[in-house]
Design a protein around this motif. Structure first.
Motif, PDB file in Angstrom:
ATOM      1  N   LEU A 163       0.926  -1.132   0.046  1.00 64.77           N
ATOM      2  CA  LEU A 163      -0.105  -0.074   0.000  1.00 64.77           C
ATOM      3  C   LEU A 163       0.789   1.209  -0.040  1.00 64.77           C
ATOM      4  O   LEU A 163       0.489   2.302  -0.709  1.00 64.77           O
ATOM      5  N   LEU A 164       1.853   1.275   0.716  1.00 63.85           N
ATOM      6  CA  LEU A 164       2.911   2.565   0.996  1.00 63.85           C
ATOM      7  C   LEU A 164       3.429   2.700  -0.457  1.00 63.85           C
ATOM      8  O   LEU A 164       3.867   3.685  -0.929  1.00 63.85           O
ATOM      9  N   ASP A 165       4.006   1.485  -0.912  1.00 61.10           N
ATOM     10  CA  ASP A 165       4.762   1.332  -2.297  1.00 61.10           C
ATOM     11  C   ASP A 165       3.642   2.069  -3.297  1.00 61.10           C
ATOM     12  O   ASP A 165       4.166   2.973  -4.255  1.00 61.10           O
ATOM     13  N   ARG A 166       2.540   1.757  -3.147  1.00 62.23           N
ATOM     14  CA  ARG A 166       1.688   2.094  -4.421  1.00 62.23           C
ATOM     15  C   ARG A 166       1.241   3.711  -4.199  1.00 62.23           C
ATOM     16  O   ARG A 166       1.060   4.399  -5.240  1.00 62.23           O
ATOM     17  N   PHE A 167       0.991   4.126  -2.829  1.00 55.71           N
ATOM     18  CA  PHE A 167       0.887   5.465  -2.665  1.00 55.71           C
ATOM     19  C   PHE A 167       2.282   6.354  -3.137  1.00 55.71           C
ATOM     20  O   PHE A 167       2.050   7.516  -3.611  1.00 55.71           O
ATOM     21  N   ASP A 168       3.228   5.794  -2.892  1.00 55.20           N
ATOM     22  CA  ASP A 168       4.379   6.482  -3.171  1.00 55.20           C
ATOM     23  C   ASP A 168       4.545   6.565  -4.898  1.00 55.20           C
ATOM     24  O   ASP A 168       4.959   7.785  -5.190  1.00 55.20           O
ATOM     25  N   ARG A 169       4.188   5.840  -5.420  1.00 52.56           N
ATOM     26  CA  ARG A 169       4.146   5.773  -6.966  1.00 52.56           C
ATOM     27  C   ARG A 169       3.125   6.942  -7.527  1.00 52.56           C
ATOM     28  O   ARG A 169       3.287   7.684  -8.605  1.00 52.56           O
ATOM     29  N   VAL A 170       2.117   6.663  -6.951  1.00 48.33           N
ATOM     30  CA  VAL A 170       1.003   7.654  -7.239  1.00 48.33           C
ATOM     31  C   VAL A 170       1.518   9.291  -7.095  1.00 48.33           C
ATOM     32  O   VAL A 170       1.204  10.212  -7.652  1.00 48.33           O
ATOM     33  N   ALA A 171       2.037   9.265  -5.821  1.00 50.13           N
ATOM     34  CA  ALA A 171       2.521  10.827  -5.556  1.00 50.13           C
ATOM     35  C   ALA A 171       3.629  11.226  -6.463  1.00 50.13           C
ATOM     36  O   ALA A 171       3.297  12.667  -6.679  1.00 50.13           O
ATOM     37  N   ARG A 172       4.527  10.391  -7.032  1.00 49.09           N
ATOM     38  CA  ARG A 172       5.337  10.821  -8.077  1.00 49.09           C
ATOM     39  C   ARG A 172       4.423  11.315  -9.373  1.00 49.09           C
ATOM     40  O   ARG A 172       4.842  12.092  -9.873  1.00 49.09           O
ATOM     41  N   ASP A 173       3.320  10.168  -9.453  1.00 50.64           N
ATOM     42  CA  ASP A 173       2.519  10.741 -10.880  1.00 50.64           C
ATOM     43  C   ASP A 173       2.122  12.133 -10.645  1.00 50.64           C
ATOM     44  O   ASP A 173       2.007  12.831 -11.786  1.00 50.64           O
ATOM     45  N   SER A 174       1.584  12.579  -9.591  1.00 49.54           N
ATOM     46  CA  SER A 174       0.857  13.855  -9.502  1.00 49.54           C
ATOM     47  C   SER A 174       1.990  15.021  -9.782  1.00 49.54           C
ATOM     48  O   SER A 174       1.550  16.095 -10.526  1.00 49.54           O
ATOM     49  N   TYR A 175       3.232  14.611  -9.700  1.00 46.37           N
ATOM     50  CA  TYR A 175       4.083  16.038 -10.044  1.00 46.37           C
ATOM     51  C   TYR A 175       4.735  15.771 -11.258  1.00 46.37           C
ATOM     52  O   TYR A 175       4.950  16.856 -11.903  1.00 46.37           O
ATOM     53  N   PHE A 176       5.203  14.461 -11.615  1.00 47.47           N
ATOM     54  CA  PHE A 176       6.122  14.165 -12.735  1.00 47.47           C
ATOM     55  C   PHE A 176       5.367  13.864 -13.903  1.00 47.47           C
ATOM     56  O   PHE A 176       5.943  13.983 -15.042  1.00 47.47           O
ATOM     57  N   PHE A 177       4.182  13.530 -13.782  1.00 46.53           N
ATOM     58  CA  PHE A 177       3.431  12.802 -15.261  1.00 46.53           C
ATOM     59  C   PHE A 177       2.815  13.924 -15.818  1.00 46.53           C
ATOM     60  O   PHE A 177       1.976  14.462 -15.390  1.00 46.53           O
ATOM     61  N   LYS A 178       3.459  14.264 -16.873  1.00 44.51           N
ATOM     62  CA  LYS A 178       2.913  15.283 -17.727  1.00 44.51           C
ATOM     63  C   LYS A 178       2.311  14.675 -19.181  1.00 44.51           C
ATOM     64  O   LYS A 178       1.585  15.678 -19.764  1.00 44.51           O
ATOM     65  N   ASN A 179       2.309  13.687 -19.545  1.00 42.00           N
ATOM     66  CA  ASN A 179       1.768  13.266 -20.894  1.00 42.00           C
ATOM     67  C   ASN A 179       0.661  12.862 -20.917  1.00 42.00           C
ATOM     68  O   ASN A 179      -0.132  12.867 -22.031  1.00 42.00           O
ATOM     69  N   ASP A 180      -0.146  12.467 -19.877  1.00 35.26           N
ATOM     70  CA  ASP A 180      -1.584  12.128 -19.753  1.00 35.26           C
ATOM     71  C   ASP A 180      -2.189  12.920 -18.602  1.00 35.26           C
ATOM     72  O   ASP A 180      -1.961  12.599 -17.503  1.00 35.26           O
ATOM     73  N   GLU A 181      -2.978  13.958 -19.204  1.00 31.42           N
ATOM     74  CA  GLU A 181      -3.833  14.623 -18.113  1.00 31.42           C
ATOM     75  C   GLU A 181      -4.546  13.727 -16.807  1.00 31.42           C
ATOM     76  O   GLU A 181      -4.626  14.257 -15.773  1.00 31.42           O
ATOM     77  N   ARG A 182      -5.269  12.731 -17.503  1.00 35.03           N
ATOM     78  CA  ARG A 182      -5.811  12.071 -16.800  1.00 35.03           C
ATOM     79  C   ARG A 182      -5.062  11.217 -15.563  1.00 35.03           C
ATOM     80  O   ARG A 182      -5.643  11.353 -14.146  1.00 35.03           O
ATOM     81  N   VAL A 183      -4.019  10.971 -15.776  1.00 37.31           N
ATOM     82  CA  VAL A 183      -3.272   9.949 -14.864  1.00 37.31           C
ATOM     83  C   VAL A 183      -2.655  11.304 -13.743  1.00 37.31           C
ATOM     84  O   VAL A 183      -2.587  10.757 -12.735  1.00 37.31           O
ATOM     85  N   LYS A 184      -2.176  12.176 -14.118  1.00 36.64           N
ATOM     86  CA  LYS A 184      -1.870  13.482 -13.368  1.00 36.64           C
ATOM     87  C   LYS A 184      -2.944  13.869 -12.257  1.00 36.64           C
ATOM     88  O   LYS A 184      -2.775  14.339 -11.346  1.00 36.64           O
TER      89      LYS A 184
END
Length: 667
Positions: A450-471
């Motif tokens: 669970l903590l690993d998954r939250f960690d990845r999602v937290a990084r998507d919020s800041y770094f994921f630029k290509n897909d507005e839906r994911v961000k």
């Protein structure tokens, strides 16, 4: 050393590609052998000192001093070195000089009648302290931290042998020369910083750098200069990270909290975020509203009545915007399971009441000029324009973005380090103490996953630029991590912000904690958590903060028979009336674990002028029967792996699998 014979040469052949790459760095038997000897020696050095600090909450003066005195480590070093040869006020003056060399020198030169003698005594004392703190490191490591201007001189002085009579004149000559050529001040500053650097090998921040206190940006500037630091994100850090990614709900929360504590220095001066649009909107919208329930909780004596009134109006304006944008997240993210936090539509504005979980409560404030109760979560045009401007200010703050990048590069949801498990809040548990499953997307996660998954999602919020839906999902999840019922950072069933502002009945303000807080005194549950993270439950510890330990009520920071340590003891001034102290810190050195409780710190200027230190009380939690070495640490295991690979390389050279760059074999 492992010697490879004909029966295990297959290991060499299997790793040959890697070994050929390694041979570029160590091209001869001699160079590989030298490195093995060096690494083996390092393994036998004492383990470096680790320093753990949690829940700083913008209190930069206390943090700065704690960083400089290493939670009392340096004062203990002074006691160890000088014992009874110095009286207390002399030790305090020496400690202050090490903490604040530039500022203390200015005062000393105004009061000392014989500055040359003072220089001689002080330089010898500083060299002795530097010898002590550098003794657990290799000469190579110490050399790397020495300032270029004084590297040779300090190295010579550090390796002075007191019983070598024939060299006493040589070393005294160095000291006298430093004074005679007017370089004593620069030398004192340089060696003091070396002492500070070597006192602590690694710094761990267990979350919540931001909010309440006035200097989170100052703290992050200091952390960015630190030689070795890691950060486990706290819920307040997550909030600012979400705001910096462009999440409007996080932006609104950040501003609301800043106004609640009358702390706009970080927002305006630290990050250059313009609050004039919010002030203008608040004055226009709530001009005749006293906003009495939005007057800041803590008020600086230098703030005028008119400023307090303006802050209250700004506070209410951003709070209403927050409830609206949060409501829209809740409605589009059914999986968050937070419909119970949709409260604006439960208001009966004509009666001035709200239906809260089936019970009717009187509202203490019914002035909601921007809420259309037929569509309560819709922003007005003015609110929409305002939150867009504020969010863009967060996105375009160069310094904020630099700090948030640093939090991502050095931070994570948790860290496993040297048999310790570090995280800020909790591991979500069920009523029976088992790991709670939380659905993210279509998959359920629990415990470590669970903590690993939250960690990845937290990084998507800041770094994921290509897909507005994911961000967008990542940004919504950052808000969930701030206040969601199954967030390991928030750790409570609900955040009762609305109730605290608008309902007087304090029973509605209660925030029920996750079952983790029921079980953290249970040694078996603590061991289960450690096992989940692949740690030895008999030897390892959980270290976290988040919920202040109410020391004055008799609460113990040591939980689960010593398996779990809570080091949030009230670093933040707003919590100190509840805790009775000004925080806990933890030191983990080669001798064991030391838990230190601290009394409130006044100000850096008082420390410099009056040699005042933070009054601390240290408790030995564990004392190692055998002093821990580098070999007993995570780095030690990495070094052992390097040694094993170098041993393979030696065999590859000797068996002819790889040719030496220089064929002259010394063996």
């Amino acid at each position: 050393m492992i010697f490879y014979d004909e029966n295990n040469l297959k290991v060499i052949e299997k790793d040959l590609r890697y070994l050929k790459l390694l041979s570029k760095q160590y091209p001869t038997i001699s160079s590989a052998s030298t490195e093995i000897i060096n690494l083996q020696a390092i393994l036998n050095l004492p383990k470096g000192t680790e320093h753990f600090i949690s829940d700083i909450h913008g209190e930069y003066e206390s943090f700065t001093h704690m960083l400089k005195n290493a939670s009392g480590v340096l004062r203990r070093k002074i006691d160890d070195v000088f014992g009874n040869s110095l009286v207390e006020h002399q030790k305090s003056a020496l400690a202050t000089l090490i903490y604040y060399p530039e500022q203390k020198l200015e005062l000393v030169k105004k009061t000392e009648t014989n500055i040359k003698d003072w220089y001689k005594v002080t330089l010898h004392q500083l060299v002795e302290i530097c010898k002590n703190v550098s003794s657990k490191y290799t000469r190579s490591k110490v050399r790397k931290v020495l300032p270029p201007d004084f590297a040779y001189v300090i190295e010579e002085l550090l390796h002075e042998q007191g019983d070598r009579i024939d060299k006493q004149d040589y070393y005294n000559g160095i000291i006298n020369a430093i004074i005679d050529i007017n370089r004593a001040d620069q030398f004192i500053v340089a060696i003091s910083k070396v002492i500070q650097r070597l006192a602590v090998d690694r710094l761990h921040i267990i979350g919540d750098i931001y909010d309440r206190g006035p200097g989170a940006d100052i703290i992050l500037d200091a952390l960015m200069e630190h030689h070795s630091v890691d950060i486990q994100w706290g819920n307040h850090d997550i909030l600012w990270m979400g705001a910096a990614s462009g999440c409007e709900a996080c932006v609104a929360n950040v501003l609301r909290i800043s106004l609640r504590y009358a702390n706009l220095r970080t927002i305006e001066d630290g990050y250059g975020i313009n609050l004039l649009p919010l002030a203008t909107f608040a004055m226009d919208t709530y001009d005749d509203d006293p906003c009495k329930d939005f007057i800041p909780k803590t008020i600086d004596k230098n703030i005028s009545e008119s400023e307090i009134s303006l802050f209250a109006k700004m506070h209410k304006a951003i709070a209403i915007i927050q409830f609206k944008v949060e409501g829209n997240i809740i409605k589009r993210r059914a999986e968050f399971g937070m419909n119970d936090r949709l409260l604006l539509d439960k208001i009966d504005i004509e009666k001035g009441e709200i239906n809260l979980y089936g019970k009717i409560y009187k509202l203490n404030d019914t002035n909601f000029p921007t809420i259309d109760f037929k569509n309560p979560y819709k922003l007005t045009n003015g609110e929409s324009e305002l939150i867009d401007k504020l969010t863009n200010s967060f996105l375009n703050s160069e310094k904020l973005q630099k700090h948030i990048n640093f939090l991502y590069s050095k931070g994570s949801m948790y860290l496993v380090c040297n048999s310790n498990l570090l995280y800020h809040g909790c591991i979500p548990l069920n009523k029976d103490g088992s790991f709670k499953e939380v659905k993210i997307g279509n998959i359920k996660y629990s415990g470590r996953s669970l903590l690993d998954r939250f960690d990845r999602v937290a990084r998507d919020s800041y770094f994921f630029k290509n897909d507005e839906r994911v961000k967008r999902y990542g940004m919504d999840m950052m808000w969930y991590l701030w206040c969601g019922p199954d967030s390991p950072e928030f750790s409570k069933k609900r955040m009762t912000t609305f109730e605290r502002y608008f309902i007087d009945d304090k029973n509605t303000h209660y925030e029920e904690k996750n079952y983790y807080y029921k079980y953290r005194d249970d040694e078996t549950i603590c061991k289960n958590i450690l096992t989940e993270f692949n740690l030895d439950p008999e030897e390892s510890h959980i270290i976290n903060g988040h919920i202040p330990v109410k020391t004055k009520e008799g609460e113990n920071p040591i939980k689960g028979n010593g398996r779990l340590l809570v080091i949030d003891g009230g670093f933040c001034k707003a919590y100190q009336p509840q805790t009775g102290i000004a925080g806990y810190t933890l030191i983990y050195n080669s001798y064991g674990l030391l838990l230190t409780s601290h009394e409130p710190f006044t100000a850096i200027q008082d420390a410099i002028k009056n040699n005042e230190d933070i009054i601390s009380s240290t408790k030995i939690l564990e004392h190692a029967v055998k002093r821990k070495k580098v070999a007993d640490t995570d780095i030690g295991r990495e070094l052992e792996e390097q040694i094993a690979n170098l041993e393979k390389l030696l065999t590859a050279y000797r068996k002819g699998f790889i040719k030496e760059e220089n064929s002259s074999d010394i063996f």
